[in-house]
Scaffold this motif. Structure first.
Motif: not given
Length: 659
Positions: A338-339, A345-348, A355-357
């Motif tokens: 998490x940024x 921004x969340x990188x999942x 990877x789902x941004x």
């Protein structure tokens, strides 16, 4: 050497497939297709000396009878079924010489497993479409005339290069099939505590699910406990807490369409608006092809690096290896990074190969779509080796990779580097065409779909018997005429493609006063007419083909996918079967049911005036100025809409709609 193969008996759902199928078109709603059990498929090819990806046949439950005019070598793998050559039993998983004029007969699967695979030395010829011979029956392309095989069909085989002599598959390499399955999954992309409760996730990972009879290559429907959910609703994405702003899916994701869990298959949708708490790792997805109605499934969370260990075993050894190396996932709820910042921004994690941004909060904001576009362009410019697909959603971008070339940790690092260099979203100015399309309001085909739903799925749904009345009620409008005027006055911007397949747009009105908000069907429909137009959440969709669906109907329009490809249809570009592009603006003009039928027939035949398209541009800065200048009336509309939406949600809760 060319082999002619005559279909004496077609079997059940027998199709031509190749591996890895049709890649690179996820962003416009084209699934990979290919074998559902890719492990058995590739082993069959290895047995006859083919490249593992050579085209072969997939059949379900009961196999075909095939006559060969030339002596060749054949191997049958997958579920256990009797196999004969001219009436004499032969062993599966073993290359068999078939004399000229002989018939290979694959019987009915007995015991465990569901699908069988037939490989012919030198492969089987199929219609190559968008780079693959795999059959996508819903889209009617690939394979043999885009359909399942029928008695009397004649196939050609033997034309592809062989890479090795025939080879008997060792018994310890044969996949172990049963009626109780463990599937290794990674957490994410959407888990607890944002979408599901901790108890919900514990149930997903600690409960046996049963395979429903209504399962197919698009997805394996499961029977299991109903989640309690961590949210009251999906906000602008829809009334049900499973609803989210549309994002890309991974094959193997456990997709909760409302309260119904579905494991998405290789013919499944690329884009949709439902949460997925876990995803089957790439090396275990072959099991989806052998899940039989009545089988039980248990999901076991594994770490991402353990998923890599499963892949490293290779095609053969993976079959007999333990499904799970060590229980217990990464413990991060599927969130890689998490940024914080002006635009969070969340990188999942979405399996071990996606990877789902996600940008910002769970709201509809075109500035977030602009950010997605900037990242998309940056990744294309970067040209990173190992990236297979880039699929934008409303506020997200999914990046699919070959994890053996570009690992998820390395990809995440690259994404963070690119993020730091992205321009401000307000600088976005993109090509934006105006596309005028005909709309047959409340078309009889959509009424038929609703009636089928009431008879076959659910008769007591709040949106039945008339979706348009439901849209009126949930938005606080005085009459259905207000729904009509709002839809025809709106200009819808295309934010994603492939929402329910084949170039189907997910679009939202540029003016928030035109954003009618609804929920999606729960459970989803099993049938939707091609090019039906519906609203789900704050979004409009044109269905690219017949299939399942969940948006509330308002009418039907002309084709958004050119099935005559590569021939040019009016309004379509040469060599491009999809009509619409990202950031196009759709507007409607009314036509009668009869007029629409004529327009559809003309377009299907490659004649007529085609679609009215005007070039232009879209500036985010100009759009934000419009919103500021009209802030007061927009707020008034939203307040009225929110009150009606809240009243509907409260009525649902009182009726037990949320469990």
């Amino acid at each position: 050497m060319t082999v002619k193969i005559t279909v004496e008996r077609p079997g059940v759902l027998t199709t031509v497939q190749d591996w890895p199928g049709r890649t690179g078109y996820w962003q416009v709603g084209v699934p990979p297709s290919g074998p559902m059990d890719d492990l058995s498929f590739r082993l069959a090819n290895q047995a006859v000396g083919n490249d593992p990806g050579a085209a072969g046949l997939e059949t379900t439950m009961s196999g075909p009878a095939l006559r060969f005019d030339t002596t060749t070598t054949v191997c049958v793998t997958g579920a256990s079924a009797p196999v004969t050559v001219d009436g004499t039993a032969v062993d599966p998983w073993t290359p068999v010489t078939v004399p000229a004029g002989s018939v290979v007969d694959v019987g009915t699967a007995t015991g465990a497993g569901l699908r069988m695979y037939i490989a012919v030395r030198g492969g089987i010829d199929g219609d190559v479409h968008l780079g693959s011979a795999s059959t996508f029956t819903l889209g009617t392309f690939g394979g043999h005339r885009g359909r399942v095989l029928a008695a009397g069909d004649v196939l050609s085989g033997g034309g592809a290069a062989v890479v090795a002599p025939p080879w008997r598959i060792p018994s310890d390499h044969v996949p172990a099939l049963g009626h109780r399955w463990e599937l290794a999954v990674t957490e994410g992309p959407h888990g607890a505590p944002e979408f599901f409760t901790r108890e919900d996730i514990a149930t997903v990972l600690g409960h046996d699910y049963e395979v429903h009879f209504n399962s197919d290559r698009t997805g394996v429907r499961l029977i299991g406990p109903r989640p309690t959910w961590a949210r009251e609703d999906g906000g602008e994405a829809g009334l049900h807490p499973s609803n989210i702003h549309d994002n890309a899916y991974s094959v193997g994701a456990l997709d909760f369409t409302g309260d119904t869990p579905i494991l998405l298959g290789p013919d499944g949708p690329s884009l949709g608006g439902f949460v997925c708490p876990v995803t089957v790792v790439a090396a275990e997805r072959w099991k989806l092809g052998q899940l039989r109605p009545g089988d039980t499934v248990r999901f076991v969370a594994v770490r991402g690096d353990h998923a890599a260990s499963i892949r490293e075993l290779g095609v053969a050894r993976r079959a007999s290896s333990p499904a799970v190396f060590s229980a217990g996932g990464d413990g991060d709820d599927g969130v890689l990074v998490r940024r914080d910042g002006a635009v969070p921004v969340t990188y999942r994690r979405s399996g071990d190969d996606n990877v789902l941004v996600e940008y910002g909060s769970m709201t509809l904001d075109l500035a977030l779509r602009a950010r997605v576009h900037a990242l998309h362009e940056a990744l294309v410019a970067e040209g990173a080796t190992g990236v297979r697909d880039l699929t934008p959603g409303i506020r997200s971008l999914q990046i699919k990779v070959d994890p053996d070339v570009l690992s998820v940790p390395r990809l995440t690092g690259l994404l963070e580097e690119l993020e730091d260099a992205l321009p401000d979203a307000t600088e976005l100015v993109v090509p934006s065409r105006t596309v005028r399309l005909p709309l047959s309001w409340d078309d009889p085909s959509t009424r038929e779909a609703t009636e089928r739903y009431m008879h076959g799925v659910r008769a007591d749904a709040p949106w039945c018997p008339w979706n348009i009345e439901f849209i009126r009620r949930v938005n606080g409008l005085d009459s259905v005429d207000d729904v009509y005027r709002t839809v025809y006055d709106a200009e819808y911007m295309v934010l994603g493609l492939g929402d329910v397949y084949l170039g189907a747009p997910v679009a939202t009105p540029l003016d928030p006063r035109h954003r009618l908000v609804t929920t999606k069907y729960n459970p989803a429909r099993t049938w939707t007419p091609e090019n039906a137009v519906g609203i789900g959440g704050a979004y409009l969709c044109i269905y690219g083909m017949e299939g399942p669906g969940g948006y509330q109907f308002v009418g039907r329009t002309t084709q958004v996918w050119n099935h005559r490809h590569p021939s040019t249809a009016p309004g379509f570009e040469e060599g491009t079967p999809w009509l619409l592009r990202f950031f196009d603006r759709i507007s409607w003009y009314p036509v009668s049911t009869e007029e629409l039928a004529d327009l559809r027939a003309d377009l299907a035949a490659g004649r007529g005036p085609g679609v009215d398209v005007t070039d232009g541009t879209f500036s985010l800065a100009e759009h934000e100025r419009f919103l500021a200048e009209n802030a007061a009336p927009i707020d008034d509309f939203r307040a009225l809409q929110s009150a009606a939406f809240g009243a509907e949600r409260a009525a649902w809760a009182e009726a037990g709609e949320f469990g």
